[in-house]
Each structure stands twice: as structure tokens, then as C-alpha cells.
Design an enzyme around this catalytic site. Structure first.
Site: not given
Length: 584
Positions: A195, A314
Site C-alpha cells: 500500500e 488483501e
């Protein structure tokens, strides 16, 4: 993802100092198991994991489905057991493999185990521990994705103001990881950065920064030799977002590298209002479903259709399930989402990794905290399951019992009937089905509610020809009763007789129509952030975050919505250091 932090408890003990030292030496000397290089056909000549990895990255990533995250563990700050998960053992990976997962993502935060100045040396004992877990997972038959995790916001995010040092540290980190794992089999994948985000930077700068890091990551790993020459490498978008523009940026980067062993990665936590229950997102409705379909279709179109495998590193719902606070998302609605994820992954050719910070697998007992939830997730990997418009039938206590209906969603299955335990309810007498409408008769509901105590009186199962059954609670309820109260902005609760109801959301406005609360773009405030039910103590908590944003001396009108359809209006006024709540 930033973690859901669990209270620190059950802290396990790490390996003894001597064992750690020996393991460190093993890593530094390159004497670990599973060191065989890939054969010309792309499979491993020999490896500790004995996983035959296809030469094609597309085929290999497909074999990684489904995947699971060892969250809040090596990514915990500062140590493995800091966020309550204790010390991971080989049995953890054996459990995951036994229950059907084919790969595991091992997030790793390196910051607290690395010097913060050049040469940015990673502690040898920590590197050895990371390698131990990666090897245990492969020994259990699992592919492994290894990354640089919370470093993304701890120091990589400072790239706009500390560019040279960030790049130097990033490069040094990956040079050490690449060296330590260079002889691991291709069942180990590297993920450059989790991220990625950049503070105080323009959109163009963010794109440039990420591209610079990804190109450097690729160059460092490929030039390190050994098994890294053809290891699969995962590159991600900014923030792990599936925004089309950001996926297009990633596609350009991957295409420019001309490397068939690259894997695109994004993360997926559903339509935001549904994932956190804000702005009225209380149901997994058509909007939330369309969000998944559109997102997955875009992932397929941008990458898979172009020959680039896509790994959803995820997925889940934000802070669901959370065993320390009331669930933001109603359980049945959450089950619909997980069922849809499994179907969507198969439909669009995506590999999905469940984000598990501790919420799904109990790391102490190695049992699933909610077996029925895991059964639904597991079933979705191979087939569809039928659902219904809701998982409860509400029967008002203040009225005569009347027939009640739900709408079935067959999802390609056929309806078999309704059971209570091992007893099958009788069609015609207990229920009827007309098209997709399932109706429980008044006679059956009278029996099922028993003495009509508030709450769940009976639980049924709607069963279908495939997948898991759909549970239906028969609930006796009446409109909740709230009471006047006083308190402070730091501590205020609304006395509440729930009378068999579950709180869905809170609508908050002022007399002039303006929105009241911290989420000022919607009148429907965020569950657990602005308000939270306390069923055990018979109250609704209004949080300090909500109360401190209220206009001083100006009443706010709150409308509490319950899943039964009941609505109750309440008024709250903050005047300096006091808060007053009234029903009228």
C-alpha cells in the site's frame, strides 16, 4: 492495511538466543534448505516445499488461490507479539494448508529491526526469523508472498521531503532480503511495498515516486542472481487501490519491464460505506454488489486479459469481524459479501488473500473463531450458496403473530427446503414458496416464537442444492424504548431497551438540515465511530468524537434505525461541558 490492534496478551516466547544465533549464521552462510534452482521448465528440481511451480506466472498465481494473510504478526510494531498474536509456529501453516489454502502472504515490517541510517542493516536474528516462517509455510505446501509492509507509511511515505535517504534505505532493504532468500524456490514471491503512499506530494509526483521504487526493486532482485533471476515479483498500485487510473499506471510500469514473471496486486475491502457502515450502507445491496462486479471486471480487463496475473493481496471488510467491539456489518450481510468474493474470483480469474489480523483464525487454539463464517468462505472457493433478503424474521410481540416473508437469492442453486435442526419444516403447513418469496405461516411462527421472549426464539436453515445453508433467526421484538439522559462530551450514553432489536445506523441532523457529526458529508454517521450499541448494558454510546463536533447549544435530532425496520427519534444537545439527551 493498517491493522486492527488486539490488546497485548498471550504473548509467546521466541526461540532461544542460541537457536536464534545459529539460525542467523545459517541464513548468512546460505546453508538453508530448499536451495535448488528452477529447472528449464520452470519447476523446482527440489525444494523443501515440494511445490511444483508452473513456468507461467499466470498458471502459478492461479494455483495460489485461495490465499491467507498472516496479519498483525511479523508486520506488528515493534515485535512479532506486540499486537497480541504471540509467536507463530509451523502448526499455523499446517492448519492453513489443511483447511484448503494454497498460499500465504507474510507481511513484514522491517523498521524496528533495521538501522535507521546507512547502511540500514537488518538484524540477522530477525532476518532468520522471517526466513524460518517462510520456510515453514513452504514446507507445509504453501506458496509464500513476502513483502515490505508498514515501512510504507513509517518512512517510505517521506520520499517527497527525504528522497535520497528513502531510496537508499529501500534499496538496502531489498538487497538484503534478496541476498537472504536468493536460493529459495519459486514458490516464494516478493512484493516490493505494501500500500505505497507518499506524503505532501502531487499526483504526478506520487506516480513518479512509486515507479522509481518499483523499477529499483525489480532491478535489485533480478541482479541478485540465484533463484531471484526468475522469481515472481508482485507490484502494487498506490495504496493498493483498484482505482482505474492507478491500475493503468501499474500496467504501464509492468509493461515497461518486459518481464513475464511479474504479478499485479491490488487490495479490496468492498464498497466503503458498506465496509464500515456509514452513509446508510447497512446492507450488501445492489450498489455494494455492483461495486464488486465493476472492480473485479476492471482488474480482469486491465491485467488478466492482458496476460498479467492479478493477486488481491488483501480482501475483507474493514474491522470485520471485530471481537472487541460490536460488529459494524450485520453478519448475514457480511456472509453475502464473502460468498460474492469467492464467486467473483472464479468468474474473473483472480487470486484472493483473506486479510486476517487475528479475527478469523485464533492463533492460540488454531481454531476458526466463527466456524460457520469460515465454512461459507471455504464453500465460496468452489461453488455458490443461496442466501435470502435477510437472516432474521422479526415477529412483533405487541401484535398477533402474522405470516412473514423473505426473498430468496438462489445464486444458481435450487431451494430444497427449511429445517429446524434435523427436523424438516413442512411445505404448505409451515411455509410456502412462490417464485423467490419464502413465506412462513402464522401457525409455524406461533410455534417458533414459543413464549415470545424478546430476542432470538428459534433458528432455522434454508437449504439449497449446493453450498452452505442460510441461517434464519426467528426474533420476537417491539419498537425500542429510549430514555432521557445527561452526561458530558467525554461520557454520554442513551438508556435503551432494545426489545429484541439490533441497531443498524444513526441519522443525525440539525433543524436547518445540516448534518451533525464528524462525517459531515452524510447524515448517516459511522458505526462505532460516532455511535455504538452496548446491548449488555442497555445503552447506545455516543462517542466523544461525535459529541465534540456538535454545535454548541444547538439540538441535534438523531434517528436510530434498527434492522427490524423500527426507527426511534432522540434529541441531543451539547452545551459547553454538558450533554443532555431527550426523547421529545
Amino acid at each position: 492495511m493498517k491493522p486492527i490492534r488486539q490488546p497485548a496478551h498471550h504473548r509467546g516466547r521466541g526461540p532461544g538466543a542460541l537457536a536464534a544465533l545459529l539460525l542467523s549464521l545459517v541464513v548468512m552462510l546460505g546453508l538453508t534448505g530448499g536451495t535448488a534452482l528452477a529447472a528449464p521448465d520452470g519447476t523446482d528440481k527440489a525444494s523443501a516445499s515440494a511445490i511444483r511451480v508452473p513456468a507461467s506466472a499466470m498458471e502459478a498465481v492461479a494455483k495460489m488461490q485461495p490465499s491467507w494473510n498472516l496479519g498483525n504478526t511479523l508486520d506488528a510494531i515493534p515485535n512479532e507479539d506486540s499486537w497480541g498474536n504471540g509467536q507463530t509456529s509451523k502448526a499455523t501453516f499446517e492448519k492453513i494448508a489443511k483447511d484448503g489454502f494454497r498460499s500465504v502472504r507474510i507481511p513484514v515490517t522491517w523498521s524496528d529491526h533495521q538501522s535507521a541510517t546507512a547502511p540500514y542493516t537488518v538484524d540477522a536474528t530477525y532476518m532468520a526469523r522471517v526466513k524460518q516462517l517462510a520456510d515453514w509455510a513452504q514446507d507445509s505446501g504453501l506458496y509464500v508472498v513476502l513483502n515490505v509492509h508498514h515501512d510504507s507509511w513509517m518512512w517510505v511515505s517521506k520520499m517527497s521531503t527525504d528522497h535520497d535517504n528513502v531510496v537508499a534505505r529501500f534499496n538496502a532493504t531489498w538487497k538484503q532480503i534478496a541476498a537472504a532468500f536468493r536460493n529459495e524456490p519459486r514458490s516464494l514471491l516478493f512484493e516490493g511495498i505494501n500500500e505505497p503512499q507518499f506524503d505532501n506530494a502531487t499526483p504526478a509526483q506520487k506516480t513518479e515516486f512509486l515507479s522509481e521504487l518499483q523499477l529499483s526493486f525489480h532491478s535489485i532482485v533480478r541482479s541478485s542472481g540465484g533463484g531471484n533471476a526468475n522469481r515472481m515479483l508482485s507490484l502494487t498500485t498506490q495504496f493498493g487501490s483498484s482505482d482505474q487510473a492507478l491500475m493503468d499506471d501499474l500496467f504501464k510500469t509492468i509493461s515497461s519491464l518486459n518481464d513475464r514473471q511479474l504479478v499485479a496486486q491490488v487490495h479490496f475491502y468492498s464498497w466503503y460505506p458498506f465496509s464500515v457502515n456509514v452513509a446508510g450502507g447497512t446492507r450488501y445491496d445492489d450498489v455494494a454488489q455492483k461495486n464488486l462486479e465493476d472492480s473485479f471486471a476492471a482488474m480482469h480487463r486491465t491485467f488478466v486479459a492482458e496476460g498479467i496475473p492479478l493477486y488481491i493481496g488483501e480482501y475483507g471488510l474493514l474491522e470485520y469481524p471485530n471481537h472487541f467491539h460490536p460488529s459494524r456489518v450485520e453478519r448475514g450481510e457480511a456472509l453475502k459479501y464473502y460468498e460474492h468474493v469467492g464467486y467473483g474470483a472464479r468468474r474473473y480469474g483472480l487470486t484472493t488473500a483473506l486479510w486476517d489480523p487475528f479475527s478469523y483464525l485464533n492463533r492460540d487454539t488454531l481454531e476458526w473463531r466463527d466456524p460457520a463464517l469460515f465454512a461459507a468462505i471455504k464453500s465460496s472457493w468452489t461453488t455458490r450458496s443461496g442466501t435470502a433478503s435477510f437472516d432474521k424474521v422479526f415477529v412483533p410481540k405487541s401484535s398477533p403473530v402474522a405470516a412473514q416473508s423473505l426473498t430468496l437469492s438462489l445464486n444458481g442453486t435450487s431451494f430444497r427446503g427449511v429445517w429446524q435442526g434435523e427436523t424438516r419444516l413442512l411445505p404448505g403447513r409451515d411455509y410456502t414458496v412462490s417464485g423467490s418469496t419464502l413465506t412462513f405461516t402464522a401457525k409455524a411462527l406461533t410455534r417458533l416464537v414459543g413464549n415470545r421472549a424478546y430476542g432470538v426464539n428459534s433458528t432455522l436453515q434454508a437449504r439449497f442444492t449446493r453450498g452452505v445453508p442460510w441461517s434464519i433467526d426467528i426474533v420476537t421484538n417491539d419498537v425500542p424504548v429510549l430514555s432521557d439522559a445527561t452526561g458530558t462530551p467525554e461520557s454520554f450514553t442513551v438508556p435503551s431497551q432494545y426489545r429484541g432489536n439490533d441497531l443498524a445506523t444513526m441519522h443525525a441532523t440539525y433543524a436547518d438540515g445540516g448534518n451533525a457529526g464528524p462525517t459531515d458529508w452524510t447524515p448517516y454517521q459511522e458505526f462505532n465511530k460516532a455511535f455504538s450499541p452496548d446491548y449488555a448494558n442497555g445503552t447506545i454510546i455516543l462517542t466523544p468524537e461525535f459529541l465534540k463536533t456538535l454545535r454548541d447549544g444547538e439540538p441535534a435530532t438523531l434517528v436510530f434505525h434498527f434492522y427490524s425496520g423500527a426507527k426511534v427519534t432522540y434529541h441531543v444537545t451539547r452545551s459547553g461541558s454538558s450533554v443532555t439527551g431527550t426523547v421529545s
